[in-house]
Scaffold this active site. Sequence first.
Site, short mmCIF file in Angstrom:
data_model
loop_
_atom_site.label_atom_id
_atom_site.label_comp_id
_atom_site.label_asym_id
_atom_site.label_seq_id
_atom_site.Cartn_x
_atom_site.Cartn_y
_atom_site.Cartn_z
N HIS A 88 -0.06 -1.89 5.15
CA HIS A 88 0.98 -2.73 4.85
C HIS A 88 1.52 -3.87 6.03
O HIS A 88 1.66 -5.06 5.68
CB HIS A 88 2.25 -1.86 4.57
CG HIS A 88 3.64 -2.60 4.35
ND1 HIS A 88 4.54 -3.20 5.34
CD2 HIS A 88 4.16 -3.27 3.27
CE1 HIS A 88 5.50 -3.59 4.84
NE2 HIS A 88 5.18 -3.84 3.43
N CYS B 299 -8.93 -11.62 -4.33
CA CYS B 299 -7.54 -11.72 -3.64
C CYS B 299 -7.42 -10.53 -2.64
O CYS B 299 -6.39 -10.46 -1.94
CB CYS B 299 -6.51 -11.79 -4.73
SG CYS B 299 -6.22 -10.41 -5.35
C1 PEP Z 1 -6.55 -5.38 -3.38
O1 PEP Z 1 -6.36 -4.18 -3.90
O2 PEP Z 1 -7.41 -6.18 -3.06
C2 PEP Z 1 -5.14 -6.34 -3.80
C3 PEP Z 1 -5.52 -7.80 -3.53
O3 PEP Z 1 -4.20 -5.61 -4.12
P1 PEP Z 1 -3.31 -4.88 -3.13
O4 PEP Z 1 -3.68 -5.14 -1.56
O5 PEP Z 1 -1.86 -5.53 -3.13
O6 PEP Z 1 -3.40 -3.45 -3.38
#
Ligand code: PEP
Length: 877
Positions: free
Chosen positions: A458, A835
């Site tokens: 986080h 992403c």
């Molecule tokens: C991922 O899992 O790569 C993602 C972009 O989502 P998060 O980091 O919010 O789980």
Amino acid sequence: MAKKYCYLFTEGNAGMRELLGGKGANLAEMTNIGLPVPQGFTITTEACTQYYEDGRKINDGIMAEIMTYVEKMEQINGKKFGDLKNPLLVSVRSGARASMPGMMDTILNLGLNDDVVAAMIAGNPDPKFERFVYDSYRRFIQMFSDVVMEVGKKYFEQLIDAMKEKKGVKFDVELTAADLKELAKQFKAEYKSKIGADFPSDPKVQLYEAIRAVFRSWDNPRANVYRRDNDIPYSWGTAVNVMPMVFGNLNNNSGTGVAFTRDPATGEKKLMGEFLVNAQGEDVVAGVRTPMPIAQMAEQFPEAYADFVKVCDLLENHYRDMQDMEFTVENGKLYMLQCRNGKRTAQAALKIACDLVDEGMIDEKKAVLMIDPRNLDTLLHPQFDAKALKAANAIGKGLGASPGAACGQIVFNADDAVAWKAAGKKVVLVRLETSPEDITGMKAAQGILTVRGGMTSHAAVVARGMGTCCVSGCGDIVMDEENKKFTLAGKTFKEGDYISIDGSTGNIYDGIIPTVDASISGYFGRLMEWADKYRKLQVRTNADTPRDAKKARELGAEGIGLCRTEHMFFDPARITAFREMICADTVAEREAALAKILPMQQADFEALYEALEGCPVTIRFLDPPLHEFVPTEENEIAALAKAQGKSVETIKGIIQGLHESNPMMGHRGCRLTVTYPEIAVMQTKAVIRAAINVQKAHADWNVKPEIMIPLVGELKEFKYVKDIVVATADAEIKAAGAKIAYEVGTMIEIPRAALTADEIAKEAEFFCFGTNDLTQMTFGFSRDDAGKFLGAYYDTKIYENDPFAKLDQIGVGKLMDMAVKMGKSVRPDMHCGICGEHGGDPTSVEFCHKIGLTYVSCSPFRVPIARLAAAQAALKD
Ligand code: PEP
Ligand code: MG
């Protein structure tokens, strides 16, 4: 044909860097263009890999070849190794493919022993020569002991200091031949006392041991860390260069220097460097005496200086890049010992690239390829004052999770961070780990330091989004949050104590290291323009606030690739309604709570669409497990109970019920919609209503929402959620009498989704790889906890990099490649992006280019890095 492991400098060239290492290839190239290089040979990087394959031994075949090359070198130079009349002395230097300054080992003056020393002195009656020979001898014993036998420099330095004190002198040059002779004797005794054997006198044994030491140094801890930080594979190995010595410490008509053809700090076109009279190479670096600026050499060594200036021009024109050179003057004559493209600051890199284009030396493409994308970080974030940093010692290290430098007073919770900032103080927020509730404190802090968590924790993700410096996962910290203190490196730090952290290196420093603000020059814009011309990948950003989105736009983002909607719920005004939603007993209760949230979400989305000015915006629906949102403090639990008209016990029961053993594999992502469809209904309404409003206000924009469903693993699961979204969206559009197109796509972040991508593409209109979760679930280790044991994996070379920072192209990458192909076989025009945090990592971006992604999406401050990396990938293709 048997492999060839040795090359004379006359046998190589600049193109043979993989085999000869950078130094070896350039020594050969300088030889080819007629520069004065002492003629030796290079032992290849393949000999190094063979050394490791043979269990850290130089096998007989390779050793025999080396000895043949020693003979060739002897013939060329008319001197003989170990000879008493005309002895050959050599330097043994490492040189990998990519330059790793100071990471590996060098030994000078090899070939000396008592007999050779005596013979050399006997052959030259000049008393100054005797001094020189003993100076060289004591240096050799010292270096050999340190580098080859790992005795430790400090014992020898203590002996030198004691000798200087005894003689009442300040500098080593003031020691006489007799003093140095005595020192050489003391050094050998020191060697024997530490190693338990005599110092080796046979030059061939010395050479064998020195070469072995250089090979071994490829695997020393500092080289391993440097490689990891600079994406240099362990498998490359280092070459070894064996070169006849020329002596800068021969007399006062000799000396040694290092120089750059342009200023490595600013990029200014002028010769920069230092020269030290009567010295050997390591003296300049070690700061034994203060060297003279290079220009001053012109007075004392006019001929050598004039030659050197010519060499500089020649080399710059030849390599068409700024050169970093090492050279020696022996009896007034210049010898070149090394040249390479010089390391430089990011500012200098940009200026030099632009200047070289303007000077007609290179074209734009070459300029784009010249800049290391990772260096751009330093242009966008505050950095430590370079001088102050040099003087500082790190007291600990975590992961460099979000770049930049921060210095401030320690606080232990978000509320204190906010309050202290309001009181005009600069703070560093130190937490065991952060949670979404800490956002306000993270915003108020100069930097964030956590004990736990990896590159996708986080703290790391949020800090990168905000552009705030963050060091995560420093497991050496012993934390006592309750009493507002922690210990690190034997010291207890309390609230209010000063600390400095470096989010690029992960280093932690005690006390204050002043920072300097980032500054972006015009060169930056120019280079980015060139990069944009050549890249094929689009670059989007991960942003969930208009502020971050605007910043990302300024830095060149062409859309939002990931808006994590859950980040919007942590605002104090919203968290209450959200908690009511979680604690609802009935659908009606839940819908009532969601109705309070709807207008706020809609307003958020409107602001995002506004900030993006018609560029695409991908909004991802609620993803994290719900327990992340519930209160932990008694007073907050009581407040929630009151607001809900429930007892504290009931609320505690609900919170207890949310507990999961593996929350990251639990009730989250699209599973939340399967259980509570009304959440997706609310989010869809917010997205569509916002889009309709913004489209109305800006007829010339094309507002086309991309709704992204997280954590999908099965076609029917996606279809179930999509049907809810489509029914809601169509009803909204119809009710508004609007014309809005939208897409519903999915994240590919569960291996099963990648494996069944052709199925899922029947319904999903786009894919976006969530490589944080995909990495977690492919490797089967937790993205928040892997840091605890990854260190052991680096040490054992099982992994060379953090797979959460640098995409695992072999495993996770295979799933991605497959999913793109399978998806496009069903839906050829679908767009595919990434992403996960890898979207801003240069080597991962290159991979994304190769597998044909449409875009990469990364945190705002990494957008320029991704733009440049994408251009380089296209140019290299
Ligand atoms: C991922 O899992 O790569 C993602 C972009 O989502 P998060 O980091 O919010 O789980
Ligand atoms: Mg995810």
